[in-house]
Design a protein around this motif. Structure first.
Motif, PDB file in Angstrom:
ATOM      1  N   ILE A   1      47.449  63.327 -19.846  1.00  0.00           N
ATOM      2  CA  ILE A   1      48.739  62.684 -20.131  1.00  0.00           C
ATOM      3  C   ILE A   1      49.372  62.305 -18.801  1.00  0.00           C
ATOM      4  O   ILE A   1      49.478  63.141 -17.892  1.00  0.00           O
ATOM      5  N   TRP A   2      49.770  61.042 -18.684  1.00  0.00           N
ATOM      6  CA  TRP A   2      50.433  60.557 -17.459  1.00  0.00           C
ATOM      7  C   TRP A   2      51.934  60.486 -17.724  1.00  0.00           C
ATOM      8  O   TRP A   2      52.378  59.829 -18.647  1.00  0.00           O
ATOM      9  N   ARG A   3      52.672  61.207 -16.890  1.00  0.00           N
ATOM     10  CA  ARG A   3      54.118  61.283 -17.107  1.00  0.00           C
ATOM     11  C   ARG A   3      54.824  61.327 -15.753  1.00  0.00           C
ATOM     12  O   ARG A   3      54.410  62.076 -14.857  1.00  0.00           O
ATOM     13  N   ASN A   4      55.840  60.504 -15.605  1.00  0.00           N
ATOM     14  CA  ASN A   4      56.619  60.476 -14.364  1.00  0.00           C
ATOM     15  C   ASN A   4      55.728  60.256 -13.140  1.00  0.00           C
ATOM     16  O   ASN A   4      55.801  60.978 -12.143  1.00  0.00           O
ATOM     17  N   HIS A   5      54.833  59.270 -13.261  1.00  0.00           N
ATOM     18  CA  HIS A   5      53.978  58.820 -12.157  1.00  0.00           C
ATOM     19  C   HIS A   5      52.951  59.858 -11.713  1.00  0.00           C
ATOM     20  O   HIS A   5      52.464  59.804 -10.574  1.00  0.00           O
TER      21      HIS A   5
ATOM     22  N   MET B   1      58.489  59.651 -24.832  1.00  0.00           N
ATOM     23  CA  MET B   1      58.434  58.216 -25.097  1.00  0.00           C
ATOM     24  C   MET B   1      57.685  57.450 -24.014  1.00  0.00           C
ATOM     25  O   MET B   1      56.989  56.489 -24.290  1.00  0.00           O
ATOM     26  N   SER B   2      57.775  57.866 -22.765  1.00  0.00           N
ATOM     27  CA  SER B   2      57.168  57.120 -21.666  1.00  0.00           C
ATOM     28  C   SER B   2      55.736  57.565 -21.362  1.00  0.00           C
ATOM     29  O   SER B   2      55.139  57.106 -20.393  1.00  0.00           O
ATOM     30  N   ASP B   3      55.171  58.444 -22.179  1.00  0.00           N
ATOM     31  CA  ASP B   3      53.852  59.001 -21.898  1.00  0.00           C
ATOM     32  C   ASP B   3      52.746  57.965 -22.053  1.00  0.00           C
ATOM     33  O   ASP B   3      52.788  57.104 -22.940  1.00  0.00           O
ATOM     34  N   THR B   4      51.744  58.077 -21.188  1.00  0.00           N
ATOM     35  CA  THR B   4      50.489  57.342 -21.337  1.00  0.00           C
ATOM     36  C   THR B   4      49.379  58.368 -21.518  1.00  0.00           C
ATOM     37  O   THR B   4      49.272  59.319 -20.725  1.00  0.00           O
ATOM     38  N   LEU B   5      48.588  58.205 -22.569  1.00  0.00           N
ATOM     39  CA  LEU B   5      47.526  59.162 -22.871  1.00  0.00           C
ATOM     40  C   LEU B   5      46.183  58.608 -22.427  1.00  0.00           C
ATOM     41  O   LEU B   5      45.883  57.425 -22.631  1.00  0.00           O
ATOM     42  N   LEU B   6      45.366  59.442 -21.821  1.00  0.00           N
ATOM     43  CA  LEU B   6      43.987  59.076 -21.487  1.00  0.00           C
ATOM     44  C   LEU B   6      43.088  59.643 -22.571  1.00  0.00           C
ATOM     45  O   LEU B   6      43.027  60.862 -22.761  1.00  0.00           O
TER      46      LEU B   6
END
Length: 635
Positions: A382-386, A401-406
């Motif tokens: 999980i990518w969160r806050n850079h 809400m701002s999460d990017t999942l790998l």
């Protein structure tokens, strides 16, 4: 055939008030008006071309010029079926990796020499396009050209135009290479003439290809500024899987292990073993032998393990914990080359997905939403806050809400993810997906099937459409393609466009339009001789091809060219062949073919770029056509 009663009464009511001459030719005037409106819509409208084609069918039926059965006759035309089958065969070549292997070979032998690269790209695209959709060829070679540009520093603008030109010329390589050839062949059949053979067009096409390659080499810097001519290494690059592994700190987490006889895993499911909660282990996929070849099995919580399965595991604990896990469960470690399955990239993929703002999943954990059970994929980061989220219990982490999942798993499940949910959006796929061939083990069978189709077409043992149908059935039987992807591979807008334009040829013939046009041309061209008539036909096709598709151009001009040749007492074949060549030689504008439209953005081209390159090339191709066609098809 009789016109529809409503259309007939409407036509009769209008013609009753017209002078005799206009009344006699009113149906032809209606057809010309509809044709003019259609060309305008193609040229300036924002409507899709297939929608315009359907509107054409509707209008020509309402007008009473054609009956509904006549207007819809294209749906039963064998050439339409043949074109659809060729889309499937082309997709089979992509899925078995044959297309990509050719691309890789070009990259290997071309080096960094821009002249060699242009030659190999053009030869590869023309060869591949001779047996599959030219649009598909461009789709395959665009990432190849971008990759070459990235690796060599050659500006991508120098490569995209030759690719586009070669894809158009590929339509001149074989009878089945492009739809206009089949349209011309269909017109010969309608005139009760012998049709062209599979390789009838090839000698002229080879001549055009030689001229096209030389032209592209000589003009390779025409569209570049002085700064762009010199190779640089500033082209933007897509991320690769190795970049994702580095950014999400996955190094050291991947393992392979085989289930031995007596293992407690045999006959149990993933959820039943509680691998995540008790051992911190995620199963990414299972390598399993099936019919003498190894396949990757997508997994979810209900997937059952079998003896000799090889597990692809994600485990963030220490090496000692991993060895204890293997010993306890009677598993045998297997060699894993590369970091985090990077060596298994043709089977195991990964991509990033972003949580949409309106998603109802915000605040929930991955366990609560049952991500793996729904999508057969595992979230591995999980990518969160850079920065990546660092935790040993990722599946209890609540999504923001701002999460990017790998996500990681087989490529098929990754590609289906976007259509299965409205909560996530798949971000740009890593560049590794460009080289994925889901049926690569069946490549030899695909080549055999292709050879069977070409042999049947060349020998004429069965009609072309039957030969293509046999090849498609063989592709399915040998697992080169499945039914779902076969249906998806068919480019329906192209078929609808052809079907929608076909009624014009019939309407022009039925209303006497072809005879009128041919009679007018006969009066004005008879004194000029066959070569000038051939030149006029080529220029007419090129002019109309500025505004509408090459298929629509062939539908309109082929019957006129054949009828004109018969009236002059010439052989119809050089004129029919010229229509086929000229309709593929539509180089001047980017709007009349999807092949050209596809390269505009990646090549950074303007409308003027196509004019600058296309006008001289069109006249060169015309010279080749006029020189070679009469040699192989005498007047």
């Amino acid at each position: 055939m009789e016109q529809s009663s409503s259309g007939h009464s409407l036509m009769s009511s209008i013609t009753a008030f017209l002078p005799d001459y206009l009344s006699q030719h009113f149906p032809f005037i209606i057809v010309c008006l509809l044709l003019f409106i259609t060309i305008l819509l193609f040229s300036f409208s924002k409507l899709r071309m297939d929608i315009i084609a359907l509107l054409t069918i509707t209008a020509i039926t309402i007008s009473g010029v054609l009956t509904p059965s006549e207007a819809l006759a294209g749906f039963s035309d064998p050439n339409i079926i043949l074109i659809a089958l060729l889309f499937i065969i082309g997709e089979s070549l992509v899925r078995t990796g044959i297309s990509y292997k050719m691309s890789e070979y070009i990259l290997k032998i071309a080096g960094k020499n821009d002249i060699c690269i242009i030659i190999y790209i053009m030869l590869g695209a023309a060869l591949l396009g001779s047996v599959m959709s030219s649009t598909g060829v461009v789709a395959i070679f665009i990432p190849v050209a971008i990759s070459i540009a990235n690796h060599t520093g050659i500006h991508v603008k120098k490569l995209m135009m030759p690719l586009c030109i070669a894809a158009l010329i590929s339509g001149m390589m074989t009878l089945v290479a492009t739809a206009p050839n089949l349209v011309v062949n269909s017109e010969l059949n309608r005139f009760k003439l012998n049709e062209f053979g599979f390789f009838s067009i090839t000698p002229i096409g080879l001549g055009v290809l030689v001229v096209g390659v030389i032209y592209c080499v000589l003009t390779r810097n025409w569209l570049l500024t002085a700064e762009q001519v010199t190779p640089t290494n500033t082209q933007p690059q897509r991320r690769k899987i190795t970049d994702l592994i580095r950014d999400y700190k996955l190094i050291g987490r991947a393992h392979r292990a085989q289930i031995l006889a007596g293992s407690p895993f045999v006959g149990r499911t993933i959820d039943g073993l509680h691998l995540r909660s008790e051992h911190g282990v995620n199963v990414i996929g299972i390598e399993r032998w099936r019919k003498f070849h190894k396949v990757l099995i997508p997994v979810n919580g209900s997937t059952e393990f079998r003896e000799n399965d090889i597990l692809l595991l994600d485990m963030s604990h220490s090496e000692a914990d991993y060895r204890t896990f293997l010993t306890t469960n009677n598993l045998e470690p297997k060699v894993l080359r590369g970091e985090y399955f990077s060596e298994q990239v043709k089977q195991v993929g990964m991509t990033e997905v972003a949580l949409l703002p309106e998603s109802t999943l915000c605040g929930k954990t991955l366990n609560e939403i049952n991500f793996r059970g729904k999508y057969f994929l595992t979230v591995i980061g999980i990518w969160r806050n850079h920065a990546p989220v660092e935790t040993n219990n990722l599946f209890q982490e609540r999504l923001q809400m701002s999460d990017t999942l790998l996500v990681c798993g087989d490529w098929g499940s990754i590609q289906k993810l976007q259509t299965r949910t409205s909560d996530f959006v798949v971000l740009d796929y890593p560049s590794d997906i460009d080289d994925i061939a889901p049926a690569s083990s069946q490549a030899p069978m695909a080549l055999i099937n292709l050879a069977i189709m070409i042999t049947l077409m060349v020998t004429g043992i069965v009609p072309n459409v039957v030969a293509a149908l046999i090849a498609c059935l063989l592709m399915g039987a040998t697992r080169c393609i499945d039914m779902t992807n076969a249906y998806k591979s068919i480019h329906w807008p192209t078929l609808i466009l052809i079907i929608g334009m076909m009624p014009f040829a019939l309407a022009l013939n039925k209303t006497g339009g072809i005879s009128l046009i041919s009679a007018w041309l006969e009066v004005h061209l008879r004194s000029f001789g066959p070569y000038m008539v051939l030149t006029f036909i080529f220029l007419l096709c090129s002019t109309i091809g500025l505004f509408i598709s090459n298929t629509a151009t062939a539908i309109l001009i082929a019957p006129i060219a054949i009828d004109l040749a018969l009236k002059f007492g010439y052989s119809p074949y050089p004129f029919a062949m010229t229509v086929a060549i000229a309709t593929s030689a539509s180089f001047i504008t980017p709007v009349s073919s999807p092949i050209k439209t596809m390269v505009v953005a990646p090549g950074g081209y303007s409308f003027g770029d196509f004019v600058k390159i296309g006008v001289p090339l069109t006249f060169l191709v015309m010279a080749v056509d006029i020189a070679l066609v009469p040699v192989f098809f005498p007047f």
